[in-house]
Write an enzyme that holds these catalytic residues in place. Structure first.
Site: not given
Ligand SMILES: *Cc1c(COP(=O)(O)O)cnc(C)c1O
Length: 434
Positions: A146, A241, A274
């Site tokens: 994601y 990511d 995060k």
């Molecule tokens: C949480 C997450 C996102 C999205 O971040 P948001 O601040 O919720 O938009 C993107 N990539 C990864 C791997 C994530 O865990």
């Protein structure tokens, strides 16, 4: 045994009238596991209390950011001070530089950074930047990873191998995802095939190095190495990511975990979020100077944000980073997470429940499977009904894990040995019921 959930029920009923599904982010709604979501009233350390005043040991920690636990005094003080100085200016501040410097100091290969407000925004812009910098359109992503909810990334695998994907959301036109190739995670043959067929057109490959959005699945070292090699060979950018794994699995993120096995390993663009905001809306993306200087106002790739680099959020992020860079922080967090995972494994074994678990730093995952899965298809072979029994059994015993089997778990520095032991005891009871 079952706590009274009346006030949660009432709040959910009220919420449903004014907020679609009663929640502002879908997984909070408990649709996967059934039952009523707990409305959080307050949190402190490793705990939160719901609307009935029932206490839970929190293994979500806002899905990763709360690595220090809730209400850490140093973070609270930094946020309170920043708030008195002003909430938002729409003009640069010194703290943005400090946070960028603090992050870059821990990420070899990343030379510049731009701060934004959410992981979604950062991931979306990283893709735009890769396309702008290479002049190419195609993107590779992996099923089960994601990267936020930007249109081009809401894609699932099409039929057949290494084909362009289909939108996973209504409202995303097929034309918008026609440049996104979706491959199976850890599948070397598909990766080779995709680059053989599309190499000269691939702008970037985006991946979660340790996938945390299909529970917890590591990319193998061979797969990681090959992603790096093929991107280099074909002039595509490797986008890591690390919104979830950054400053969570290790101080240097998953990148540093793979660099232990692949000397000199670096992605071209890193996406963060995060933990770097410590619970405030803050995310970032960064890379080499030559790539990052493609961004406006220097270059042709446009990106902007009213609240980007927000002064309260940067204060929160900086105070959080200051704590987690203290000597021994990650060793202690890693050891504690191991104790939790080992205890759960032993309890499951004793109860004869198939169970596989893994962790890195303060992030963990477990599966009601005999072996750790390697991709999304294998994750989805988990027994959903059994997971739901486990979830509610733990919840009834005051332990809050993610309300879906495809989510990772998070331990914070505030979790004490007694919390870990209580969690293992609760799980042992529930395993016997499975
Ligand atoms: C949480 C997450 C996102 C999205 O971040 P948001 O601040 O919720 O938009 C993107 N990539 C990864 C791997 C994530 O865990």
């Amino acid at each position: 045994m079952t706590p009274n959930t009346d006030r949660n029920d009432w709040l959910m009923e009220r919420a449903r009238r004014v907020i679609p599904g009663g929640v502002n982010s879908p997984v909070r709604a408990f649709r996967a596991v059934g039952g009523t979501p707990r409305f959080v009233q307050r949190a402190q350390g490793p705990y939160f209390w719901d609307a009935n005043g029932t206490r839970y040991i929190d293994y979500i920690g806002s899905w990763g950011p709360m690595i220090l636990g809730h209400g850490h005094p140093a973070v609270l003080e930094a946020v309170q001070k920043a708030a008195t100085e002003g909430f938002s200016f729409g003009a640069p501040t010194e703290r943005e530089i400090e946070l960028a410097e603090a992050i870059l100091a821990l990420r070899p290969g990343t030379e510049m950074l731009r701060l934004v407000s959410s992981g979604t925004e950062a991931g979306m812009t990283a893709i735009r930047l890769a396309r702008g910098a290479t002049g190419r359109s195609r993107i590779i992503k992996f099923e089960g990873c994601y990267h936020g909810h930007a249109d081009a990334l809401l894609v699932k695998a099409g039929s057949g191998l290494a084909t362009f994907g289909n939108p996973t959301s209504a409202g995303v036109p097929p034309e918008v995802v026609q440049h996104t190739l979706v491959l199976e995670y850890n599948n070397l043959a598909q990766l080779e095939q995709a680059f053989a067929e599309h190499g000269p057109h691939i702008a970037g490959l985006i991946m979660e190095p340790i996938a945390g959005n299909m529970n917890f699945v590591r990319a193998s070292v061979d797969f990681t190495r090959r992603c790096r090699e093929l991107c280099t060979q074909h002039g595509a950018l490797l986008i890591y990511d690390e919104v979830m794994t950054g400053f969570r699995v290790a101080l240097g993120g998953a990148q540093s975990v793979y660099a232990r096995s692949i000397p000199g390993f670096e992605p071209d663009i890193t996406v963060l979020g995060k933990v770097i905001g410590g619970g405030m809306p803050l995310a970032a993306f960064g890379g080499k100077r030559a790539v990052m200087e493609q961004l406006a106002p220097l270059g042709p790739v446009y990106q902007a944000g009213t609240l980007s680099g927000n002064p309260v959020a940067t204060a929160c992020g900086l105070a959080t980073l200051r704590e987690i860079t203290k000597p021994g922080f990650f060793d202690a967090l890693t050891a504690k997470t191991h104790r939790l995972v080992d205890g759960l494994k032993a309890a499951a074994l004793k109860a004869g429940v198939p169970f596989a678990a893994d962790s890195e730093g303060g992030m963990f995952g477990f599966f009601l499977l005999r072996e750790l899965p390697r991709n999304y298809g294998e994750v989805m072979q988990s027994d959903g009904a059994r997971f739901n029994t486990l979830f509610h059994g733990l919840l009834d015993r005051g332990v809050y894990i993610a309300p879906a089997l495809y989510e990772a778990g998070f331990v914070s520095a505030a979790h004490g040995e007694a919390d870990i032991a209580a969690t293992i005891d609760a799980a042992a009871e529930v395993f016997r019921l499975l």
